[in-house]
Write a protein that holds these residues in place. Structure first.
Motif, short mmCIF file in Angstrom:
data_model
loop_
_atom_site.label_atom_id
_atom_site.label_comp_id
_atom_site.label_asym_id
_atom_site.label_seq_id
_atom_site.Cartn_x
_atom_site.Cartn_y
_atom_site.Cartn_z
N PHE A 1 27.57 44.28 28.35
CA PHE A 1 27.71 42.84 28.56
C PHE A 1 27.31 42.08 27.30
O PHE A 1 26.34 42.40 26.66
N GLU A 2 28.08 41.05 26.97
CA GLU A 2 27.77 40.18 25.84
C GLU A 2 28.08 38.73 26.22
O GLU A 2 28.90 38.48 27.08
N SER A 3 27.40 37.78 25.55
CA SER A 3 27.58 36.38 25.86
C SER A 3 28.05 35.60 24.65
O SER A 3 28.21 36.13 23.58
N THR A 4 28.19 34.29 24.85
CA THR A 4 28.73 33.43 23.81
C THR A 4 27.85 32.22 23.56
O THR A 4 27.41 31.59 24.49
N PHE A 5 27.57 31.90 22.30
CA PHE A 5 26.90 30.67 21.91
C PHE A 5 27.85 29.83 21.07
O PHE A 5 28.62 30.35 20.28
N THR A 6 27.77 28.52 21.18
CA THR A 6 28.39 27.64 20.19
C THR A 6 27.47 26.48 19.93
O THR A 6 26.85 25.96 20.84
N PHE A 7 27.36 26.07 18.68
CA PHE A 7 26.71 24.81 18.34
C PHE A 7 26.98 24.49 16.90
O PHE A 7 27.40 25.33 16.12
N SER A 8 26.76 23.25 16.51
CA SER A 8 27.07 22.83 15.16
C SER A 8 25.95 23.22 14.22
O SER A 8 24.79 23.02 14.50
N ALA A 9 26.33 23.77 13.08
CA ALA A 9 25.34 24.25 12.13
C ALA A 9 24.82 23.15 11.22
O ALA A 9 23.88 23.36 10.47
N LYS A 10 25.43 21.98 11.26
CA LYS A 10 24.97 20.84 10.48
C LYS A 10 25.07 19.60 11.36
O LYS A 10 25.81 19.57 12.32
N ASP A 11 24.33 18.56 10.98
CA ASP A 11 24.40 17.34 11.79
C ASP A 11 25.79 16.73 11.72
O ASP A 11 26.16 15.92 12.55
N CYS A 12 26.59 17.10 10.73
CA CYS A 12 27.92 16.54 10.60
C CYS A 12 29.00 17.60 10.77
O CYS A 12 30.14 17.39 10.42
N SER A 13 28.64 18.76 11.30
CA SER A 13 29.65 19.80 11.49
C SER A 13 29.93 19.96 12.97
O SER A 13 29.05 20.27 13.75
N PRO A 14 31.17 19.67 13.40
CA PRO A 14 31.49 19.58 14.81
C PRO A 14 32.03 20.85 15.43
O PRO A 14 32.46 21.74 14.74
N ILE A 15 31.99 20.89 16.77
CA ILE A 15 32.58 21.98 17.54
C ILE A 15 33.80 21.48 18.30
O ILE A 15 33.86 20.35 18.68
N GLU A 232 26.15 34.92 35.52
CA GLU A 232 24.73 34.68 35.35
C GLU A 232 24.04 35.69 34.46
O GLU A 232 22.92 35.46 34.00
N ASP A 233 24.70 36.82 34.18
CA ASP A 233 24.12 37.78 33.25
C ASP A 233 23.97 37.18 31.85
O ASP A 233 23.16 37.65 31.05
N ALA A 234 24.75 36.13 31.57
CA ALA A 234 24.67 35.49 30.25
C ALA A 234 23.30 34.85 30.02
O ALA A 234 22.91 34.61 28.88
N LEU A 235 22.58 34.60 31.10
CA LEU A 235 21.25 34.00 30.96
C LEU A 235 20.32 34.91 30.15
O LEU A 235 19.40 34.43 29.49
N ARG A 236 20.57 36.20 30.21
CA ARG A 236 19.73 37.12 29.44
C ARG A 236 19.88 36.86 27.94
O ARG A 236 18.90 36.87 27.20
N THR A 237 21.12 36.63 27.52
CA THR A 237 21.34 36.34 26.11
C THR A 237 20.71 35.02 25.73
O THR A 237 20.11 34.88 24.66
N GLY A 238 20.83 34.02 26.61
CA GLY A 238 20.21 32.72 26.34
C GLY A 238 18.71 32.82 26.22
O GLY A 238 18.10 32.25 25.31
N GLU A 239 18.09 33.57 27.11
CA GLU A 239 16.64 33.75 27.06
C GLU A 239 16.23 34.49 25.81
O GLU A 239 15.22 34.14 25.16
N ARG A 240 17.02 35.49 25.43
CA ARG A 240 16.70 36.26 24.23
C ARG A 240 16.76 35.38 22.98
O ARG A 240 15.92 35.48 22.10
N HIS A 241 17.74 34.48 22.95
CA HIS A 241 17.85 33.58 21.79
C HIS A 241 16.67 32.62 21.72
O HIS A 241 16.09 32.39 20.65
N LEU A 242 16.31 32.03 22.86
CA LEU A 242 15.19 31.08 22.86
C LEU A 242 13.90 31.77 22.43
O LEU A 242 13.09 31.20 21.69
N ARG A 243 13.70 33.01 22.88
CA ARG A 243 12.51 33.75 22.48
C ARG A 243 12.51 34.00 20.97
O ARG A 243 11.49 33.81 20.30
N GLU A 244 13.67 34.40 20.47
CA GLU A 244 13.78 34.65 19.03
C GLU A 244 13.51 33.36 18.24
O GLU A 244 12.85 33.38 17.19
N HIS A 245 14.00 32.25 18.75
CA HIS A 245 13.82 30.99 18.04
C HIS A 245 12.35 30.56 18.03
O HIS A 245 11.83 30.13 17.00
N VAL A 246 11.69 30.68 19.17
CA VAL A 246 10.28 30.32 19.25
C VAL A 246 9.46 31.19 18.31
O VAL A 246 8.56 30.71 17.60
#
Length: 277
Positions: A1-15, A232-246
Motif C-alpha cells: 500500500f502507498e499513499s499520495t501527498f500534494t502541496f506547494s513547495a513555495k508560497d507562490c508555487s501552485p497545485i 483509510e489505510d492512507a492515514l498511516r502515510t499521513g501519520e508517518r509524514h507528520l512524525r517525520e516533520h515533527v
C-alpha cells in the motif's frame, strides 16, 4: 500500500488537482514566481436576484421577463473572464450553479435568483472582477426595465504555503513516502478555508491521496461525487509524514520533541508499573 501527498513547495508555487492515485506522493515545486499566485484559489459566493414584472406567458409584453434576463446575465458573466480580464496574471472562473425562478409553465415570474462561485488568484484581478460582475448584472437588468440585487460574500482567500515550512516538509515527505513519490502539480481552482489560518501564522497545506490501490491517476471520483471512496489505510502515510516533520523540527533545534515526548511517556509507564509491583 502507498499513499499520495500534494502541496506547494513555495508560497507562490501552485497545485492543480488533488492526487488521484494511491501509488504516488506528490509535492508541488512549481517554478512560478508571481507573488500573487498561491496553492489554491480564493473563493467568493454570489447571489443575484433579478426583479422583473410578472405576466401571463401569452402576453409577455405586459411584463418584464426575469428568466430571459437571467439567461443574458449568465452569458454576460462568462464574457467577463473570457473577454475582459488579463488572464496572463492568473486564472479566474465564474460559475453559476443554481437558477431558481417561476412556479408554473404558463406564467412569467416576477423574479429569478441565481447563485454561483468566483475563483481567483490575483487580489487586484479579484477586485476588478467583482466590480465587473456588479456592473454587468445591473446593466443587463436595467436595459430591460428590471432591477437586480447583487450580494457577494468572501469565503476564503488564496491558500499559500510558507516557503520555510515547505522546505522542511519536502525532506519529511520524502522520508515518509519513499523515493520518487514527491511530484510537482499545477494550480488548484478549488479553495480551502485553511487559508484563514495562514493569514495569521505560517502554514503548509497538504493533499494526502486516498485512492484504492491500482486506480490510475485522474480516473478516481472526486470528493463531490457519490462514488467518492476513502482508503483509510492512507492515514498511516499521513501519520508517518507528520512524525517525520515533527522530528525534523526538533533536530533543527538540537532536540526532537517527538522523541522527548515518547521518552516521557515510557518513563511514566515504567513508574506506574513499578508502583503496581
Amino acid at each position: 500500500f502507498e499513499s499520495t501527498f500534494t502541496f506547494s513547495a513555495k508560497d507562490c508555487s501552485p497545485i492543480s488537482q488533488p492526487p488521484s492515485s494511491a501509488a504516488d506522493v506528490r509535492l508541488t515545486t512549481s517554478s512560478r514566481v508571481a507573488p500573487a499566485l498561491g496553492e489554491m484559489a480564493a473563493v467568493d459566493q454570489f447571489t443575484l436576484v433579478v426583479r422583473g414584472k410578472q405576466s401571463h406567458g401569452a402576453t409577455p409584453w405586459l411584463g418584464v421577463d426575469p428568466l430571459t434576463l437571467g439567461a443574458q446575465v449568465q452569458l454576460g458573466l462568462q464574457t467577463i473572464v473570457s473577454r475582459q480580464l488579463d488572464l496572463t496574471t492568473g486564472p479566474a472562473i465564474i460559475t453559476v450553479g443554481s437558477v431558481q425562478g417561476g412556479v408554473r409553465w404558463n406564467i412569467i415570474p416576477d423574479s429569478v435568483v441565481m447563485q454561483g462561485t468566483i475563483r481567483t488568484f490575483d487580489p487586484q484581478m479579484r477586485e476588478d472582477l467583482l466590480a465587473r460582475v456588479r456592473r454587468t448584472v445591473g446593466s443587463i437588468a436595467e436595459s430591460a426595465g428590471a432591477s437586480a440585487d447583487v450580494t457577494i460574500e468572501s469565503y476564503a482567500p488564496v491558500t499559500y504555503n510558507d516557503p520555510e515550512l515547505t522546505t522542511r516538509f519536502q525532506s519529511a515527505l520524502a522520508r515518509a513516502a519513499g523515493p520518487g513519490k514527491v511530484r510537482e502539480m499545477e494550480l488548484v481552482m478549488g479553495s480551502e478555508d485553511f487559508s484563514q489560518y495562514t493569514r495569521t501564522v505560517p502554514g503548509v497545506y497538504v493533499f494526502l491521496g486516498i485512492n484504492k490501490a491500482g486506480i490510475a491517476p485522474g480516473t478516481a471520483a472526486d470528493n463531490h461525487s457519490p462514488d467518492f471512496f476513502v482508503n483509510e489505510d492512507a492515514l498511516r502515510t499521513g501519520e508517518r509524514h507528520l512524525r517525520e516533520h515533527v522530528e525534523s523540527i526538533g533536530e533543527d533545534r538540537g532536540r526532537s520533541p517527538w522523541i522527548a515526548a515518547e521518552r516521557l511517556r515510557r518513563r511514566e509507564r515504567l513508574v506506574a508499573m513499578s508502583r503496581l509491583r
